[in-house]
Design an enzyme around this catalytic site. Sequence first.
Site, PDB file in Angstrom:
ATOM      1  N   ASP A 125       0.863  -1.180   0.000  1.00  0.00           N
ATOM      2  CA  ASP A 125       0.000   0.000   0.000  1.00  0.00           C
ATOM      3  C   ASP A 125       0.901   1.233   0.000  1.00  0.00           C
ATOM      4  O   ASP A 125       1.825   1.324   0.806  1.00  0.00           O
ATOM      5  CB  ASP A 125      -0.884   0.039   1.257  1.00  0.00           C
ATOM      6  CG  ASP A 125      -1.978  -1.016   1.199  1.00  0.00           C
ATOM      7  OD1 ASP A 125      -2.125  -1.660   0.148  1.00  0.00           O
ATOM      8  OD2 ASP A 125      -2.683  -1.196   2.212  1.00  0.00           O
ATOM      9  N   ASP A 138     -13.357  -7.218  -5.609  1.00  0.00           N
ATOM     10  CA  ASP A 138     -13.549  -7.498  -4.179  1.00  0.00           C
ATOM     11  C   ASP A 138     -14.904  -8.179  -4.031  1.00  0.00           C
ATOM     12  O   ASP A 138     -15.931  -7.590  -4.392  1.00  0.00           O
ATOM     13  CB  ASP A 138     -13.544  -6.196  -3.376  1.00  0.00           C
ATOM     14  CG  ASP A 138     -12.176  -5.509  -3.391  1.00  0.00           C
ATOM     15  OD1 ASP A 138     -11.180  -6.183  -3.705  1.00  0.00           O
ATOM     16  OD2 ASP A 138     -12.111  -4.297  -3.098  1.00  0.00           O
TER      17      ASP A 138
END
Lengths: 260, 215
Positions: free
Chosen positions: A11, A130
């Site tokens: 990230d 997702d």
Amino acid sequence: MLMRRIIPCFDVDRGRVVKGISFVELRDAGDPVELAKFYDAEGADELVFLDITASSDDRATVYDMVAATADQVFIPFTVGGGIRAVTDMKIMLELGADKVSINTSAIQTPDLINEGAYRFGSQCIVVAIDARRVPGQAGKWEVFTHGGRNPTGLDAVEWAREATARGAGELLVTSMDTDGHLKGYDNVLLRAMSDAVTVPVVASGGAGGPEHMAEALTEGHADAVLAASIFHFGTYSIRQVKEYLANAGIPVRLEAAQPV
Amino acid sequence: MVIDYGAGNLRSVARAIAHVHEAPNVTADPADIAAAGALVLPGVGAAADTMANLRSRGLVTPILDYIAAGRPFLGVCMGLQALLEWSEEGGEECLGVLPGKVRKFSPEGRKVPHMGWNTVEWVRDHPFIEGVPSGSAFYFVHSFYPEVSDPGLALGLTEYGVEFASVVARDNVVATQFHPEKSGDHGLLLYRNFVRWALAGGGVAQVAAAAGRAS
């Protein structure tokens, strides 16, 4: 023989890796380039950077990161996050990313997949999905957007089919049910997705150890496995994971070359 | 010198060469090609686009003349496929430098594109592969593969449902189906070997030797 790929994911916020690795002496554990080089040397097959920079004013930070990574790292890498238009894709690819990953923007503007594949080739368009189990309905998963916050009503397997029909060259499938629990991937989801499409599927969400990766690659029919925390916290090294997989009869790239 | 005809991997190829040697001249100017000490044709994407771009930029004849003059040449991915005679991808006529055709993978239970690290087995020796063990893995991304009609062209073989020549070499020409610029240190080693081979007269001596044998 085609190898199964092991992919660490980072990230990145304003050009810096957050939740960076915590187990080795690095000059700067938040420096994406230094981390990328470290994982390359460890035997990572590919890298994924997920840009979580909130403000679009700070976009230039990720551009610098992509260019610096491409200058010094000679394995493929994908950039996701904040890619909303073909021009965003073009910038990332020209700076040196090998693939771009789109998630929410692909749902909001599905033509983005077609346009990206037409302009740059399917091989560099990754659609990230997702998915969460639909309670009470076995074998059903719903697609969520905005980092898992917003339900879409879309069936995950149907969306996987549509995304690949539109030109996605790879799917990055994250199970929201297993993500963060370190107890294994959702192999039933992975298998349903992988069997529904003809492009590679990257498994994400839930790796706690190499045995989970082996399961995703066998039971889950995944072509690659992505993980963050088990690598970043030093629970397992890439090499340990690969040795485990090799012993389980799963083809992985193990050879070590002298740095050139 | 790296030929710029809009190929997606142009910069990655240039960066890899810069890493092992020095920043290459990246050019779209046909006039530059004749002056190159070594020439690299990158490429990714579709055969029709590749050939259309090479033609519209007036690069076909300079490339063919350069190769015919026996000067060192490296083709990468589409830069290999472009050297063959014909591609099944759009029925496109290619440069015809090497005998063979470009075929589509038949999916039968396999994912297409062929994407990821696959092994390459050397079938003979060559300065280009010096120091790289047979069976090393390289990064591939492609849906079409080279089918060479002269088995003697193959330098490396790879299996993906079908066995194909993932590295070809003849005289002054070498080419890879995979992306050495994305294949870590073994890939960089290939670029370094190519540069060294080119600096040492890459293939020119072999061409002369072949001519000598023929005469």
